[in-house]
Design an enzyme around this catalytic site. Structure first.
Site, PDB file in Angstrom:
ATOM      1  N   LYS A  28      12.947  -2.121   2.634  1.00 20.00           N
ATOM      2  CA  LYS A  28      12.003  -1.802   3.716  1.00 20.00           C
ATOM      3  C   LYS A  28      11.270  -3.056   4.199  1.00 20.00           C
ATOM      4  O   LYS A  28      11.183  -3.299   5.392  1.00 20.00           O
ATOM      5  CB  LYS A  28      11.017  -0.738   3.221  1.00 20.00           C
ATOM      6  CG  LYS A  28      10.008  -0.302   4.265  1.00 20.00           C
ATOM      7  CD  LYS A  28       9.453   1.083   3.980  1.00 20.00           C
ATOM      8  CE  LYS A  28       8.424   1.092   2.870  1.00 20.00           C
ATOM      9  NZ  LYS A  28       7.151   0.453   3.235  1.00 20.00           N
ATOM     10  N   GLY A 101       1.900   0.803   6.968  1.00 17.09           N
ATOM     11  CA  GLY A 101       0.940  -0.290   6.837  1.00 17.09           C
ATOM     12  C   GLY A 101       1.582  -1.640   7.108  1.00 17.09           C
ATOM     13  O   GLY A 101       0.955  -2.533   7.691  1.00 17.09           O
ATOM     14  N   ARG A 129      -6.589   3.679   5.775  1.00 14.67           N
ATOM     15  CA  ARG A 129      -6.382   2.438   5.015  1.00 14.67           C
ATOM     16  C   ARG A 129      -7.179   1.274   5.604  1.00 14.67           C
ATOM     17  O   ARG A 129      -7.367   1.183   6.815  1.00 14.67           O
ATOM     18  CB  ARG A 129      -4.883   2.111   4.957  1.00 14.67           C
ATOM     19  CG  ARG A 129      -4.119   3.217   4.243  1.00 14.67           C
ATOM     20  CD  ARG A 129      -2.657   2.911   4.113  1.00 14.67           C
ATOM     21  NE  ARG A 129      -2.420   1.764   3.238  1.00 14.67           N
ATOM     22  CZ  ARG A 129      -1.224   1.235   3.032  1.00 14.67           C
ATOM     23  NH1 ARG A 129      -0.170   1.707   3.654  1.00 14.67           N
ATOM     24  NH2 ARG A 129      -1.093   0.213   2.217  1.00 14.67           N
ATOM     25  N   ASP A 327       4.569  -1.454  -5.739  1.00 18.18           N
ATOM     26  CA  ASP A 327       4.911  -0.116  -5.228  1.00 18.18           C
ATOM     27  C   ASP A 327       5.577   0.768  -6.285  1.00 18.18           C
ATOM     28  O   ASP A 327       5.880   1.926  -6.014  1.00 18.18           O
ATOM     29  CB  ASP A 327       5.847  -0.246  -4.023  1.00 18.18           C
ATOM     30  CG  ASP A 327       5.135  -0.857  -2.821  1.00 18.18           C
ATOM     31  OD1 ASP A 327       3.901  -0.722  -2.723  1.00 18.18           O
ATOM     32  OD2 ASP A 327       5.823  -1.474  -1.986  1.00 18.18           O
TER      33      ASP A 327
HETATM   34  C1  S3P Z   1       4.611  -5.095   1.650  1.00 19.07           C
HETATM   35  C2  S3P Z   1       3.614  -5.564   0.848  1.00 19.07           C
HETATM   36  C3  S3P Z   1       2.885  -4.723  -0.128  1.00 19.07           C
HETATM   37  C4  S3P Z   1       3.615  -3.419  -0.415  1.00 19.07           C
HETATM   38  C5  S3P Z   1       4.117  -2.775   0.839  1.00 19.07           C
HETATM   39  C6  S3P Z   1       5.076  -3.700   1.576  1.00 19.07           C
HETATM   40  C7  S3P Z   1       5.270  -6.015   2.601  1.00 19.07           C
HETATM   41  O1  S3P Z   1       1.628  -4.405   0.412  1.00 19.07           O
HETATM   42  O2  S3P Z   1       2.779  -2.524  -1.109  1.00 19.07           O
HETATM   43  O3  S3P Z   1       4.799  -1.563   0.534  1.00 19.07           O
HETATM   44  O4  S3P Z   1       6.338  -5.673   3.133  1.00 19.07           O
HETATM   45  O5  S3P Z   1       4.735  -7.111   2.819  1.00 19.07           O
HETATM   46  P1  S3P Z   1       0.338  -5.358   0.193  1.00 19.07           P
HETATM   47  O6  S3P Z   1       0.520  -6.591   0.986  1.00 19.07           O
HETATM   48  O7  S3P Z   1      -0.809  -4.524   0.702  1.00 19.07           O
HETATM   49  O8  S3P Z   1       0.276  -5.591  -1.281  1.00 19.07           O
END
Ligand code: S3P
Length: 443
Positions: A28, A101, A129, A327
């Site tokens: 992802k 997010g 969030r 995660d």
């Molecule tokens: C991600 C970073 C992580 C992770 C999210 C994907 C990314 O979040 O939890 O599912 O793709 O950069 P954080 O940067 O908030 O730790």
């Protein structure tokens, strides 16, 4: 996006062993970046193995709204025609980020150095969030934000052109914040530097290099990692292959470890050292996880994982490993609930601001199905059942969180009566084929 969701509420029943070979979908994090970066390169980028989950679709739609051409060809590859760094167009409608997010925070960074306004909206989970973590550095670069109370979505952002280069020390270990600043840097004249005291996933750095951007990685006087970009940058198109998502593989790895008789090969799993912490912890618990055919795919280390049923033992998880499995804690908690002895986790405050509060949500869900869980401020302490099936029950609340839904599905496989979850729809966020693959592996 909820209108597109296709799964009803679901009960996950105890199952026989997981066997054979499965292939999990594309990563992802890497898929989001592939679409964003390809949209900035002039010419055609071809992407193989892109994750076709709802979060990635949110990124694709946003890039299309801002001028990129993104299409899937008849071979299943994605072809992207980008507009050039600085060439994105002002979106006419709000950018709807759904549950994602990563889309939201990375795009805020990317657009912070474009001279137009964009508004961001999301579902109930995303709208709860915190966004202050990206608003702070991007405001220093000159962008302006109007947000709902508590710096939450919906947010209207006005980018700055030219933006101001900054040196930014990350106050939280977050690849999303790091990436937001680095993406803003692409269209900012001068050198922007991010200082990362705790290393986080480095897909942005790796992939920007593949698109021809010079990314200077170093160390500061205290030994913290530094990442610098001198903008404005040119990006050239490329051909990319997205490796399988270790975060998705983790659900099947834990399921195979827990269900007696299992012997499962999970093919093409990304094993970037900033992402593979879950497999290290599961091995430390006694899990049999063997790497077959280690190789490189799309600039990332990859292997097939052979996972066999194992008697697991509780462990104390070193908080320093958390960023490399941030995660995967929900599914680790499920493994811990069936291990022999106590598992102690700490230093996990960040889990409270994911798609749900993952400490509270998992503590409630596991307790409801018969596990012994003590919720602390920054982690869970779990007394395992030494392999005895959890009672089961539910429906448990998944709170619009795909990883809670899949973790509790795994708990259902290792239960006496099955585990019901209130809403299976969020699974499509990251793993639309989850139910099909589960049926395939347990056939
Ligand atoms: C991600 C970073 C992580 C992770 C999210 C994907 C990314 O979040 O939890 O599912 O793709 O950069 P954080 O940067 O908030 O730790």
């Amino acid at each position: 996006m909820s209108a597109h969701r296709s799964f009803p509420p679901h009960r996950f029943l105890p199952q026989g062993p997981l066997t054979g070979r499965i292939r999990v979908p594309g990563d992802k994090s890497i898929s989001h970046r592939a679409l964003m970066f390809a949209s900035l390169a002039i010419g055609e980028t071809v992407i193989d193995g892109l994750l076709e989950g709802e979060d990635v679709h949110a990124t694709a739609r946003a890039m299309q709204q801002m001028g990129a051409r993104i299409e899937k060809d008849e071979t299943g590859r994605w072809r992207v025609h980008g507009v050039g760094v600085g060439g994105l167009l002002e979106p006419e409608a709000p950018l709807e980020m759904g549950n994602s997010g990563t889309s939201t925070r990375l795009l805020m960074g990317l657009l912070a150095s474009h001279g137009f306004a964009a508004s961001f909206t999301g579902d109930a989970s995303l709208s709860a969030r915190p966004m202050a973590r990206v608003i702070a550095p991007l405001s220093q670069m000159g962008a302006r934000f109007t947000a709902r109370a508590g710096d939450r979505l919906p947010i209207l952002m006005e980018g700055a052109h030219p933006a101001v280069p900054i040196e930014y020390r990350l106050p939280v270990a977050s690849a999303q914040v790091k990436s937001a600043v680095l993406l803003a840097a692409l269209n900012t004249p001068g050198t922007t530097t991010v200082i990362e005291p705790v290393p986080t996933r480095d897909h942005t750095e790796r992939m920007l290099s593949a698109f021809g951007v010079e990314v200077a990685i170093g160390e500061d006087a205290d030994g913290a990692r530094t990442i610098a970009i001198h903008g404005p940058c040119d990006m050239s198109p490329c051909t990319l292959t997205v490796p399988g998502d270790p975060s998705s593989a983790a659900f099947f790895a834990v399921a195979a470890l827990l269900v007696p008789g299992s012997d499962l090969v999970i093919e093409n799993v990304g094993l970037n050292p900033t992402r593979d912490g879950i497999f290290r912890v599961l091995r430390a618990m006694g899990g049999s996880i063997e790497e077959l055919d280690r190789r490189e795919v799309g600039g990332e280390p990859v292997a097939d994982l052979r996972v066999r049923h194992s008697a697991l033992k509780g462990v104390e998880v070193d908080p320093a490993i958390a960023p490399s499995m941030i995660d995967e804690f929900p599914v680790l908690f499920v493994a811990a609930a069936l291990a022999e002895g106590r598992t102690v986790t700490s230093g996990l405050d960040e889990l409270r601001v994911k798609e749900s509060d993952r400490l509270a949500t998992m503590a409630a869900a596991l307790t409801a199905v018969g596990a012994q869980v003590d919720e602390r401020a920054d982690g869970l302490v779990i007394e395992g059942s030494a392999g005895a099936a959890l009672v089961g029950g539910g429906p448990v609340a998944t709170r619009l969180d795909h990883r809670i839904a899949m973790s509790m599905a795994v708990a259902g496989l290792a239960s006496a009566e099955g585990v019901a979850i209130d809403d299976a729809a969020p699974i499509a966020t990251s793993f639309p084929d989850f139910l099909d693959l589960l049926a395939e592996a347990t056939r």
